[in-house]
Every structure is written in C-alpha cells, then in structure tokens.
Design a protein around this motif. Structure first.
Motif, PDB file in Angstrom:
ATOM      1  N   TYR A  33      25.685   5.104   6.407  1.00  0.00           N
ATOM      2  CA  TYR A  33      25.197   4.773   5.067  1.00  0.00           C
ATOM      3  C   TYR A  33      26.189   5.130   3.976  1.00  0.00           C
ATOM      4  N   SER A  34      26.779   6.309   4.062  1.00  0.00           N
ATOM      5  CA  SER A  34      27.688   6.698   2.975  1.00  0.00           C
ATOM      6  C   SER A  34      29.062   6.055   3.138  1.00  0.00           C
ATOM      7  N   ALA A  35      29.480   5.809   4.373  1.00  0.00           N
ATOM      8  CA  ALA A  35      30.837   5.293   4.569  1.00  0.00           C
ATOM      9  C   ALA A  35      30.911   3.775   4.416  1.00  0.00           C
ATOM     10  N   LEU A  36      29.882   3.064   4.807  1.00  0.00           N
ATOM     11  CA  LEU A  36      29.944   1.597   4.788  1.00  0.00           C
ATOM     12  C   LEU A  36      28.731   1.003   4.082  1.00  0.00           C
ATOM     13  N   PRO A  37      28.552   1.358   2.810  1.00  0.00           N
ATOM     14  CA  PRO A  37      27.346   0.879   2.125  1.00  0.00           C
ATOM     15  C   PRO A  37      27.282  -0.641   2.035  1.00  0.00           C
ATOM     16  N   GLY A  38      28.424  -1.300   2.075  1.00  0.00           N
ATOM     17  CA  GLY A  38      28.440  -2.761   1.986  1.00  0.00           C
ATOM     18  C   GLY A  38      27.655  -3.400   3.110  1.00  0.00           C
ATOM     19  N   ASP A  41      23.571  -1.322   3.185  1.00  0.00           N
ATOM     20  CA  ASP A  41      22.551  -1.606   2.173  1.00  0.00           C
ATOM     21  C   ASP A  41      21.665  -2.783   2.568  1.00  0.00           C
ATOM     22  N   ARG A  44      19.610  -1.906   5.621  1.00  0.00           N
ATOM     23  CA  ARG A  44      18.432  -1.089   5.351  1.00  0.00           C
ATOM     24  C   ARG A  44      17.299  -1.945   4.775  1.00  0.00           C
ATOM     25  N   ASP A  71      22.448   9.572   8.142  1.00  0.00           N
ATOM     26  CA  ASP A  71      23.784   9.077   7.845  1.00  0.00           C
ATOM     27  C   ASP A  71      24.784   9.684   8.834  1.00  0.00           C
ATOM     28  N   ASP A  72      25.718   8.871   9.306  1.00  0.00           N
ATOM     29  CA  ASP A  72      26.742   9.443  10.197  1.00  0.00           C
ATOM     30  C   ASP A  72      28.103   9.544   9.511  1.00  0.00           C
ATOM     31  N   GLY A  73      28.190   9.120   8.260  1.00  0.00           N
ATOM     32  CA  GLY A  73      29.451   9.226   7.540  1.00  0.00           C
ATOM     33  C   GLY A  73      30.605   8.483   8.206  1.00  0.00           C
TER      34      GLY A  73
ATOM     35  N   ASP B 110      31.633   8.551  -4.239  1.00  0.00           N
ATOM     36  CA  ASP B 110      30.217   8.203  -4.346  1.00  0.00           C
ATOM     37  C   ASP B 110      29.894   7.584  -5.709  1.00  0.00           C
ATOM     38  N   PRO B 118      28.122  -1.300  -3.660  1.00  0.00           N
ATOM     39  CA  PRO B 118      28.883  -1.106  -2.431  1.00  0.00           C
ATOM     40  C   PRO B 118      29.768  -2.294  -2.039  1.00  0.00           C
ATOM     41  N   ASP B 119      29.534  -3.461  -2.645  1.00  0.00           N
ATOM     42  CA  ASP B 119      30.274  -4.648  -2.182  1.00  0.00           C
ATOM     43  C   ASP B 119      31.728  -4.618  -2.631  1.00  0.00           C
ATOM     44  N   HIS B 218      35.569   0.805  -2.438  1.00  0.00           N
ATOM     45  CA  HIS B 218      35.343   2.226  -2.665  1.00  0.00           C
ATOM     46  C   HIS B 218      36.112   3.090  -1.680  1.00  0.00           C
ATOM     47  N   MET B 574      24.480  16.169   4.884  1.00  0.00           N
ATOM     48  CA  MET B 574      24.580  14.941   5.651  1.00  0.00           C
ATOM     49  C   MET B 574      23.190  14.491   6.077  1.00  0.00           C
ATOM     50  N   GLU B 578      22.336  10.697   1.241  1.00  0.00           N
ATOM     51  CA  GLU B 578      23.475   9.817   1.468  1.00  0.00           C
ATOM     52  C   GLU B 578      24.538  10.014   0.405  1.00  0.00           C
ATOM     53  N   LYS B 581      28.734  13.245  -0.319  1.00  0.00           N
ATOM     54  CA  LYS B 581      30.088  13.450  -0.848  1.00  0.00           C
ATOM     55  C   LYS B 581      30.039  13.904  -2.301  1.00  0.00           C
TER      56      LYS B 581
END
Lengths: 397, 641, 260
Positions: A33-38, A41, A44, A71-73, B110, B118-119, B218, B574, B578, B581
């Motif tokens: 979730y935090s690393a690849l929000p594109g 999102d 989800r 989240d696995d980051g 973040d 996020p895109d 990002h 974690m 989310e 960071k």
C-alpha cells in the motif's frame, strides 16, 4: 539497566491477542500500500466493492466477512512480519494479496511452512504455481507465461523476423522475455533475436537504450518496461523515430495504470495486453463497472478487477465448504469456480493457477488519450499447459 | 562512427540533470558540511511543482516560467528546512544531519502522494523543443540539445557566481575555512541559508527539467539520490567542476557500456566510484580535508565497563526477555526475534562506527551476505540450520575481508561512499544473478530445524545468540584490541607514533563487524524462511545507521536500545498505518532535534549531569586547578629519587 | 664511541621548495640536544622525518647503526624512538591513565589481544609513568578536558612508555607556565641521564634551551648553520643575525614574562 526494557514493553503490548468476535470470518490481506499506491488504491477500491456486495447479501452463510489489510512496504521481509501478525494474532482463516513477485513467493513459502492457505492476487511470476508451487498457494492473476503466450500468438502473425527486446533487469523481465522468445520460436522458427537491453527498474536511460536497439536494426521490438520507464521509453522513442515502421509488442501497456499517463503521446498500433474497461460489453463486466463507478466516482483500473476478484474468490471458497481449516479450504479451492467481471474462472486443481484471461489489442489515440482497439479477450485456459504437464513442473511434495 | 557520436550525445543529455542535482549537493556539502539526503526529495518536489504549474499555465511562458518558479518555490522550501531544522543541528555529529534529512525524505515521500495522488503524472513537452532534428540520418531530440548546452552553461554561471560576486567569494572562502569566514564578521547563518537555497534550487531545476522526458512519480527521489551521491564523491566533495566531469563520465560510460554489456547499467556508477576512490581517495577534483573535522561529537566522558549493579540490571532484563515466551503469543515472539536480530546488526555497525570511527553506509552488505551464506548452505549443500548458522556468517566475513581492505584506506564521507558502492555492487549481483541467487525472487525454504521451528524455540535461539554476540562485542570494546581501535580513531597520528598499525586494526574491526552482521543476517534468513536482495539494499544500511544514531553514537551499547526502539516502532507503524513513512520520518526528525546524542546518550547525560556548570566552564576550571597541583607531583618525584 | 643517532644529508622538498637541505648531525646516548630556528626553518619537517612520518628525498638516519629511513612511524617507535607533538596528539575519549595504558599495551605487544579489560592492564606501570611526569593526581580524568600544559605532560608519559633510547620532543613546554617548564625539562634531563636516553627537542623559549640543552643546533631555511654548546651558539654571529629580527635570543625571557 534500561537497555531492553523497551523490548519487553513492546512485546507485552503486542501480546494482547485480539479476541475473536462471534459471527465474523476474518481473512488477512497484504499488499504494497505505501510503496505502490498507484496499483493498490484501485485494488483496494475493488476489494471494498466486492466486500460490500458480499456482506450486503448476508455475508458468508450469515457471518460477516472481515478483511484485515496490512502494508508490506514493497519488502518481502515486512510482508512476512505482516503475515505472521495476521495468522498468529488476528487469527485469520487464510491470507491473500501481494503485488510484487518476490512478496508473493515469500508469502507462498510462509503459507507452506505455517500451513495456511494463500491466495496470490497479482504476482505474475510463473514460479509461484510451477517451479516453486506448493499445496497451499493459489494464484488469481493471468501469469507471465500466459500473457507471453497470448502476445507470442499475435507476434507470430507479424512478418517481422528480426526482434529486439527491452525489459527491466529483474526476474519479472528476464522470465517474461525468456518465455516469449521460447513461445515465439516454437511458432516461428525463422525469427531471430538481434538485440537486447536490460535497463534497471525505474532508472532507464532511455536515449542510449533506444539508440542501441535502433543500431541493431530490428523489424520488431518487444517491450516489458512499465510505469515511469515506459513513459521515458515512449517519449524518447517517438522523438527519435525508433518505433517508426517497426512493430512493437508491449507487455502490460494496455493497462490503464500504464496507458493513461501517456495521454496524447500514446504510440499507435502497439500490440499490448491490458484492460479496456471502456469497451467491454459483457453483462458481468457492465454490472461491475456500474457498481464501481457508483461507489467511487472513478473508472476502474486492472487493479480494481484483481482486488474485486480476489475477494469474490475468497467468498466463493468460504461458501464452498463449512470446514474452514486449512485443509478444508485447500480442498475446496481446487477446481473452484468463481464468477468475475472477466467471466467465470476456475482454480485448476493440478497447478492452482486460475484461468483468468486477458485482453489483447492495439493501442490507439482517441480524444488525446490512449485506448485499446481491436480488442480480443483471450481465455486463460487456452494459454496454459495442460494440467498434467503443469503438474509435472511442480516440485514433488 | 556516426552511431557512436549520437550515443555520446545521448549520454551528455543524461549527464545534464545528474550534474544539476549533483552540483547542488556538492555546493551544500562544501560550505555547510551537511550530507543532504533530502536532496532527492527536493529534486522530486521540483518536478511535482513544475508539473502543477506547467499543467495550469500553458504556452512557452507558462512552461519555462513554470520550471523557474517551481525551482524557486522549492528553493524557498529548502531554505525553510535549513532555518527550522538544520540550524539546530549544525553542531551535532555529521551523521545526525544525514539522519535528519533522511527523516525529511521519508516524510516527503508520503506527502507528495497525499498532495498529488499516487498516479504517475505526465507533464507537457517543452514548447518549441518537442521535436527532433536529423544528424547523420538519425534523429536527435531537440530537448537533448538544450540539456547538453545547459550543463556547461550552469557550470559557467556557477563559476561566475563564485568568482565574480562578493557572495561567491565568501562561499568559496567558507568552503576552505569556515572559522575564517566566521571571524570576518560575515553573518554565517544567512550565508549557510543562501547556499542551501542555491543547492536546493539546482536540485529542483534538475527535477523540473525532467518533466518533458518522463513522468513525475513519488519514487523518483530514490531513483536519483544515490547516483547523485556517487557522482559528487567521484568528482570530489565540494567541487562543482568535479561534479560536472563525474556526471559526464558516468553517463558516457553507461551509454557505451550497455552496447557491450546490456545489463551493466545497474552497477556502472558504483564500479566507476569504486575504481576512482581506490585510485584517488578524494575523488577526481577533491582535496584531502586540510583539518579533519574536530570530533565534536566525541564525549569527554570516558567509557567504563558496567558496575556490578548495572550488570545485574542487564542480567535481569535478559532474564525477563527469556521469560517472554511464557506470557506472550507467537506473533509477539516473532516480532521479538526480529527485533533481536536487528539488535545484533545494529550492535555490529555500532562497534565499527563508534569504537572504530568508521561510518559505513553499506553495512547491509555483510548482513545480506550472512543471510545468503546461510541460504546457500541450506540450498546447495543441504546443511542443517545449525551448520548454516555457522557457515553463513563466513560469507559476511569474506565480504568484509575483501571490501574492508579497500575501504579502510579512506576516511570520513569517502569511506562511507566506498562502503556504499561495495554494498550496491553486492546487491546488484544478488539481484541479477538469477541462476544462483534467484534474483529478486530470492531463495525460499530456509526454515529452522525442528527444535527451533516454534516461535518460542526460535526466539530463545535468537536471544541466546544475540545476547552472547552483544556481550562479545562489548568485551571487545574494553579489550586491548578495542583500546587500540579507539586510539586509532581518536588520533591516527598518536596511534601510529606508539606502534599501532591503524589501518590493520581498523581492517580487523571491519571484519569483526562484518562477521557479527553476518550472524544477524543468517538468523534473519531462518526467521523469515527466505532471503531476498532487500537484505543487501540501501534501506537496510540506512536502518542500521538510524538505530545506531538513535541509540547514541557516543555510547558503548546504545545501538541495542536504538535497535529495539526503532524496529519496534517501525513494525508497529507498518501494521497500524499506511503513512508509516510520514510518521516515522517525523519521529526521526524530532528525535534528532530533541536528543542529538541519541536516547542512551541523553540518559547518560542526565545521569551524569553535574551541578550548574555553564558550558565549558567546568573543564577549564578543573584544568587550572590541576595545573597548579602539578608541580607538586614532580617535586614529590624528585624527592623520591 | 658510536653515536646513538647519526643523521646524514637529510633532504626534503615539497613541489620544488626545499624545506630541509642536507642536514647532518649526530646525537650521543644521554645527550640533550636542542634544535632551534625561526618559524618555517624546517624543524618540524626534520622531526617528522626522524620518526618516519615523512619520507626524506635523500639522506640517511641511523639509530645505533640501523637505517631508519623508509620505516613507518610505528616501526621507528618499536626501535626505541618516542616522540611528543607540537600540537598535542592524545586519545581524547580516554582517561589520562588509559592513554598511557594503550602505549604500554602496544609496547608489550598485547594490542591484538581480545581478552581481558584493558583498563586493568599495566596499571602500576602506567601510574609510575604518570607519577614521573606529575600527572598521577589526574589519572582518572578524561583526557579531553585537560589543560594544555597537562596534555604536554601526558604526552611525555606516553612517549616514555616504550623505554625509548631516543626521545623527540617538539616544543615540549609550549603553553606551560615558566615554573612548569623548568620542572619538566629538569625531569626530562634526569631521565635522560639515568637511562642513558638521547633527547632531541625543539623549543622557542631560549631560557629553556640554554639552561637545559647540552648542545644546540640552529636550523635556518632548511640548513644547519651552527652547532655547539649553548654558549658557543649564543655567541655565533650568524645565529645572532638570524634571531635579531625576531628578538628572541636575548630578551626572550622578558618578553615571555610580559606576556604572562
């Protein structure tokens, strides 16, 4: 001294295991979730839609389906910590999720070790169900091999004989290119591969890479870069005219996640796999699309389909058996049929791969936006080795 | 031939952005001695803000104006950060500034997702420069030409700025001798702020200029920051010309390297750096630090072994930790095991950094080698866990023997960068050599032996190994070897003059640290049941640094506390959010400002706080008293003769 | 009788500039020899060549007949050459006693030992050395907070740890009160006599030089221009000419006192 006090304290805090609520079935889900929000999102949102539909319709045999997401980051190590928490502390009946192949493999090995069922939603690597397959892991997404086979089928129809490849330099790119080469050569023994470029992920130096490809003078190019690398490649290639008079077969490029950022610079006529949500008129997909847009005021991405179908698969297997032990679930999962926006899929009993298909088409420009045209839906089952052959690729255990 | 020329042009275009960002970093370092990890974040912000502006205001004016305004806006943000954050920590040990700027980087990652979504975002092409022109029958993008010209132009402008303006002369003077400038009555505060703003401006401009070439994402900060560090180091810290030459060198080698070895890109820069640093330890245009930075951070409170009371306290804590499995569930135990593994990892880095004075940026290499060593032992030799735990760390040791030999020849930032280079090279081997290491898919099925396969069993195993490991490291600190190592750190000159071979001692310390990191890595492999290249990657090294600094660089075993606090916090965040960071970055920044000596350093200060002696007065007064007392000593001796 | 130290034709130049040009001299065991000269005369360069820190371009340095040129400082030290630095170099994170203990551990070749607490090693020997230089009262103090004069004394203790045959002292009394200077030099002389140790020192304070040195050498622009007893050197017209400008030779004492 106070050296380790913190440890004891933190551990005690975490030890207070959550009480299991009656009338709920809990499933664990892990993604970047935090690393690849594109990707995550829309994914989800797809999950949430499916979950809402299931619980609105009475849940799983009267019990509410609860999905606990972690989240696995983007790191396999952290994914394992999260999986541990879900299984040991939250007491979930199964786990699901994953985007990156290495996270998927790590979770799959965890599933094997801890004897808990894992439904891999997105990871593409073939190893997940074949060379490193195990009894507890199933995979939803159309795999690397399947999509390579679909693209190779189209590529074989081209007159091109001299091919060049560009792929990100890691297992995903390497195994995809290898599968594609293999499958294309089978169909067309006369093709040769004259150049290859392996830019590092997210760090493509597009100018020199394309010049190097151009210098080999290929008839056609196979591309497996995506996201930011793809945009750089397209922009440089368009400007330098590298794609002119050349066929391009491009993996994943038709997925809205990667096609939309290209906007008016979308190259035309590339053969791609993807998700043309705007031109699929099956009733299953229409229903999904309407519901999705009603809930979200946004159009779905391929991630939405994956998230939605993951939860639908979870519900299907939980409904299929009353035995929610690991063995019971694994047994029920084999040959389980699930209806998805892409039609009905089956989790094959022999190799645990679902038969989810994919769309192949050509890129085109419409109103300054990239779309897929001449779209054909390719059924997953047609591009998989037979169950007997697939079973032979799995380790004996 | 024509083709090679075009390839060279492409390489030059790639060099331009690299140079802009690197020159900014180099200028900032030259004057403020701050290794600004957040430089990549400013590069990314430059691109994001430029995207917003150019998206809103079309046309040539909108575009070029947008790029410029975006860079200025980000430069202002940079100045703000300098005033609010960095001004408070200029006196702290230099690694703390790295830590603080790292915290800012985490937060920005973040924040941009929160603000811009996020895109991936694609900005417009440059008006008038969207096409290409033909050269020897091949098309060269016109924008590339702009970039190619921009590099030398910026270099020239910077030269004029530094040689033809009073401000520039002051900056150059400050680069050479900070104290001197301070004594000239120049307002150093504003000099630093303006230098920082200029450096950030260049970074943001570098980012903004990327808009017509790629998407704004990002994660673009991380894709450039390490390379920029490397370029600055190759060129020589503080040298703008050096940064230019290095950027060109790296880009050209890459452009031609891929013609021969298409997979080389991943390590080109690191190979170049390793070679340059081995041949020219201060980079191409760098000079050895005339006066090595006063070790302002080194405590005046000498280390002592623990008292009986303290020992029993530690024994009690260990006993409590050993009893944990009786009261807690298996998740808590696996988290506990993970924390313990990092305690050993951090302690090994701490030994090297604090006792040896060797700040490694690539300590993950030895952790990862230990993990891969254990995995190889299991996969290729069918070794049981017990044997693999012994064999694995040997790979870490082997790496330390090899890399350490080169690294200890350097010091300071150059040492840090060479360790980073070796770690990156090791990482890319693990990442690319799929046949042996499984590439990014890693090696699976590294599970513990039956007796240690329960969470309790493995926890006890880990606890035993880690307690023994930390105790051994601590013993080493107070052993004659540890004293020799500290001697070489405190004063290389004096150490050498009393018969200590400083480099060999440091090399040995490097090996010790590498071995213990390898033990931690081997444990980690069995804890996770698998090994991935992430165990060798930069974030792992940075985690180790954060733990050490958080615990306290001047303490004997602060890393233990730092590791526990940081890892527990990271795992908890974690699991809970989310935006981990953002929160983690914020906490790091706060801790750096509030506890510049680390948690344990802070506690020790508090314990030893003397009655109200204003800063510096204490030692001086004491010194005077001692001076008066001294002749008595001699007199006594004379009398004794 | 063979000289303890025999220096011949020592040359050092930095990018064409000659810092030291052909210095030759010898030093007997038990002799206290001062090396003086104006700032920039090449005194420190000479010192750094003598203990191996700088490699001379030409010349030879023999200690008891053994060639020392090309050996690193740590080996020179092992052969019995102790030294103090103009700008003190001590281990600031350690206590005064620990500073001496490290030197002793090194002397007894125990620094590669990983066992035992170094703070307990050679404690008495360290305390003896500290007593010798009058630092025994301050043995437990962190070295980082010592006054400058005390640091100088500590350096002397450290330099004596290897029972040196030759002691090099670069401005040993700088930063000390006049009374302390006398004490320190008297002490050094006593040790030199007792242990038959040669001492070579540089010094700006001419009172110290003329009172304690057995012989004095004068270095100017990298060349030795005089050598002899203090009285001879003091009367040497060349030397007077050089020092006239600096006014150091005769009114040094008054100046120093005025400054204090």
């Amino acid at each position: 001294m106070k050296r380790m006090m913190g440890l004891a304290l933190a551990a005690l805090l975490m030890a207070s295991g959550a009480a299991r609520a009656e009338g709920e079935i809990k499933v664990g889900e892990i993604n970047s979730y935090s690393a690849l929000p594109g990707f995550t999102d829309p994914y989800r949102k797809g999950m949430e839609l499916a979950l809402k539909e299931i619980n609105d319709a009475g849940g799983i045999k009267g019990k509410k389906l609860v999905i606990i997401s972690k989240d696995d980051g983007g790191k396999p190590g952290d994914a394992l910590t999260a999986a541990n928490e879900l299984v040991s502390r939250d007491g979930v009946v199964m786990i699901a999720g994953g985007f990156l192949s290495n996270v998927g493999l790590a979770l799959s090995d965890f599933a094997k070790q801890k004897k808990v069922m894992y439904l891999a939603s997105e990871p593409l690597t073939d190893a997940l169900v074949w060379s490193k397959g195990n009894p507890y892991t199933f995979r939803l997404r159309t795999s690397n091999y399947m999509q390579a086979a679909m693209l190779a089928e189209e590529a074989a129809k081209l007159p091109a004989k001299r091919w060049a490849t560009i792929a990100p330099n890691y297992e995903f790119g390497q195994s995809f290119v290898a599968a594609f080469k293999d499958l294309l050569k089978k169909r067309r023994p006369d093709v040769e591969f004259v150049a290859e470029q392996w830019p590092p992920l997210n760090k493509i130096d597009a100018g020199p890479v394309l010049q190097a490809i151009d210098a080999a003078n290929p008839d056609a190019i196979l591309n497996a870069t995506f996201a930011g690398d793809l945009v750089k490649l397209v922009r440089e290639g368009n400007t330098r005219g590298v794609f002119k008079n050349r066929a391009v077969v491009s993996y994943l490029t038709g997925e809205p996640e990667y096609l939309d950022p290209l906007k008016g610079e979308t190259p035309e006529g590339w053969i791609v796999t993807g998700y043309p949500w705007y031109s699929i008129d099956t009733p299953e997909h229409k229903a999904f699309l309407d519901a999705y847009q009603q809930l979200n005021k946004d159009y779905p991405r391929l991630g939405s389909i994956v998230g939605y179908s993951t939860v639908k698969s979870i519900a299907a297997v939980l409904n299929a058996t009353d035995d929610h032990s690991n063995e019971g679930l694994v047994k029920a999962m084999k040959n389980l049929k699930v209806s998805t926006p892409f039609g009905e899929i089956v989790y094959r009993g022999a190799d645990h791969q679902s038969t989810l298909g994919a769309f192949v088409g050509k890129t085109a420009l419409k109103d300054g936006k990239g779309i897929m045209v001449d779209v054909v839906f390719k059924k997953g089952a047609d591009y998989l080795p037979s169950e007997d052959d697939a079973a032979k690729m799995r380790p004996a255990n | 031939m024509d083709f090679l020329l075009i390839q060279a042009l492409s390489g030059l275009a790639s060099a331009a952005s690299l140079f802009l960002v690197a020159s900014g970093l180099s200028i900032i370092f030259g004057v403020t001695r701050i290794v600004n990890f957040a430089h990549g974040a400013f590069y990314m912000l430059g691109a994001y803000v430029a995207f917003t502006l150019t998206d809103r205001f079309a046309g040539p004016l909108g575009f070029w104006g947008g790029l410029l305004v975006a860079s200025l806006v980000v430069a202002a943000l940079g100045a703000l950060m300098e005033m609010v954050l960095l001004r408070r920590i200029y006196q702290a040990p230099e690694l703390f500034q790295l830590l603080a700027t790292f915290g800012v980087t985490l937060m920005v990652q973040d924040l941009v997702v929160l603000i811009w979504g996020p895109d991936d975002l694609m900005g417009p092409r440059a008006p008038g420069l969207s096409g290409a022109f033909s050269l020897f029958g091949r098309l060269v993008p016109s924008y590339d030409i702009l970039l190619i010209l921009l590099g030398p132009a910026v270099l020239g402008l910077l030269w004029l700025l530094f040689h033809r303006t009073r401000w520039g002369v002051l900056v150059r003077a400050a680069t050479q001798d900070r104290e001197m400038v301070a004594s000239l009555g120049v307002n150093q505060k504003w000099l630093f702020t303006s230098v920082f703003a200029l450096g950030v401006f260049l970074a943001a401009l570098g980012g903004a200029l990327q808009i017509p070439r790629t998407t704004v994402t990002h994660y673009m900060d991380l894709s450039i920051i390490v390379e920029v560090f490397v370029v600055v180091v190759i060129g020589g810290l503080g040298s703008v010309t050096g940064a230019f030459i290095a950027a060109v060198l790296v880009s050209e080698l890459n452009a031609f390297g891929i013609l021969v070895l298409p997979k080389i890109s991943m390590i080109t820069v690191f190979l170049v750096m390793a070679v340059v640093l081995v041949v020219r330890p201060w980079g191409l245009f760098g000079k050895p630090d005339a006066a090595p930075r006063a070790s302002a951070g080194i405590s005046v409170r000498p280390w002592k072994p623990m008292s009986v009371l303290e020992r029993s306290g530690v024994a009690l804590v260990v006993l409590l930790a050993a009893l944990l499995p009786l009261v807690s569930g298996s998740y808590a135990l696996s988290v506990g095991s993970e924390i313990l593994v990092f305690v050993l990892f951090a302690a090994s880095l701490h030994f090297m950094m604090t006792v040896g004075g060797l700040s490694s940026f690539g300590h993950a290499a030895y952790f990862g080698l230990g993990a891969y060593g254990a995995a190889f032992a299991v996969t290729y030799f069918g070794a049981p866990m017990e044997a693999a735990l012994l064999l694995g760390p040997l790979l870490g040791l082997a790496g330390a023997v090899l890399f350490g030999w080169f690294c200890v020849r350097l010091s300071g930032v150059y040492f840090a960068m060479l360790t980073l280079a070796f770690a990156q090279i090791t990482w890319s081997v693990a990442f690319q050599w799929v046949e042996v290491t499984g590439g990014d898919n890693g090696i699976l099925g590294i599970w513990p032996s039956a007796w240690a396969s329960t969470p309790q069993g493995f926890y006890w195993l880990t606890l035993a190994v880690v307690v023994v490991g930390v105790a051994l490291l601590r013993m080493l600190v107070f052993s004659p070897f540890g004293f020799g190592l500290r001697a070489a750190r405190d004063s290389a000159l004096r150490a050498e003059a009393i018969g200590i071979d400083g480099k060999r001692t440091q090399w040995a310390a490097f090996m010790v640290a590498g071995t213990f990191a390898g033990i931690a890595g081997a444990l980690f492999a069995f804890l996770k049941g698998s090994v991935f290249p992430e165990t060798l990657a930069i974030p792992m090294s940075v985690d180790g640094l954060v733990m050490v600094l958080l615990g306290g660089i001047e303490t004997v075993s602060g890393a233990v506390v730092g590791a526990v606090v940081y890892k527990a916090l990271a795992i908890w965040l974690m699991s809970q959010t989310e935006l981990s960071k953002l929160v983690l970055g914020g906490i790091i920044v706060l801790l750096v400002v509030a506890f510049p000596k680390g948690i344990v350093g802070f506690l020790e200060d508090w314990r030893h706080r003397r009655p109200p002696a204003p800063n510096g007065a204490g030692p001086k007064a004491a010194g005077k008293a001692a001076t008066e007392a001294a002749p008595v000593g001699i007199a006594k001796l004379e009398a004794a003769r | 009788m063979n000289a303890l130290l025999e220096v011949k034709g020592l040359v050092k130049s930095y990018s064409g500039v000659h810092a030291v040009r052909g210095v030759s001299f010898s030093l007997q065991a038990g002799e206290i020899l001062a090396l003086i000269g104006p700032n920039g005369a090449g005194k420190s360069t000479c010192f750094n060549m003598l203990n191996g820190q700088i490699r001379p371009n030409a010349g030879s340095i023999r200690l008891n007949g053994e060639e020392m040129v090309g050996l690193p400082p740590r080996t020179v030290w092992r052969r019995g050459v102790g030294r103090t630095f103009q700008i003190t170099a001590t281990f600031s994170s350690m206590t005064v006693r620990e500073n001496v203990q490290v030197a002793l551990l090194s002397y007894h070749r125990r620094l590669w030992s990983v066992l035992g607490y170094a703070g307990a090693a050679h404690r008495e020997e360290a305390d003896d050395l500290l007593t010798l230089v009058g630092m025994d009262q301050q043995a437990e103090r962190p070295c980082g907070e010592l006054a400058y004069g005390d640091l100088k004394r500590l350096e002397l203790a450290v330099a004596l740890a290897n029972q040196p045959r030759l002691l090099l002292m670069d401005e040993p009394t700088a930063g000390m009160a006049p009374k302390e200077r006398v004490e320190l030099m008297r002490l050094t002389a006593a040790i030199a006599r007792k242990k038959d140790m040669g001492v070579l020192f540089t010094e700006h304070d001419m009172d110290v030089v003329f009172e304690h040195a057995d012989a004095v050498m004068v270095l100017n622009r990298g060349e030795l221009i005089a050598r002899g007893s203090p009285q001879e050197v003091r009367r040497d017209p060349h030397v007077q000419a050089i020092y006239l400008g600096e006014g150091l030779l005769y009114d040094a004492k008054h100046r120093e006192e005025a400054v204090q």
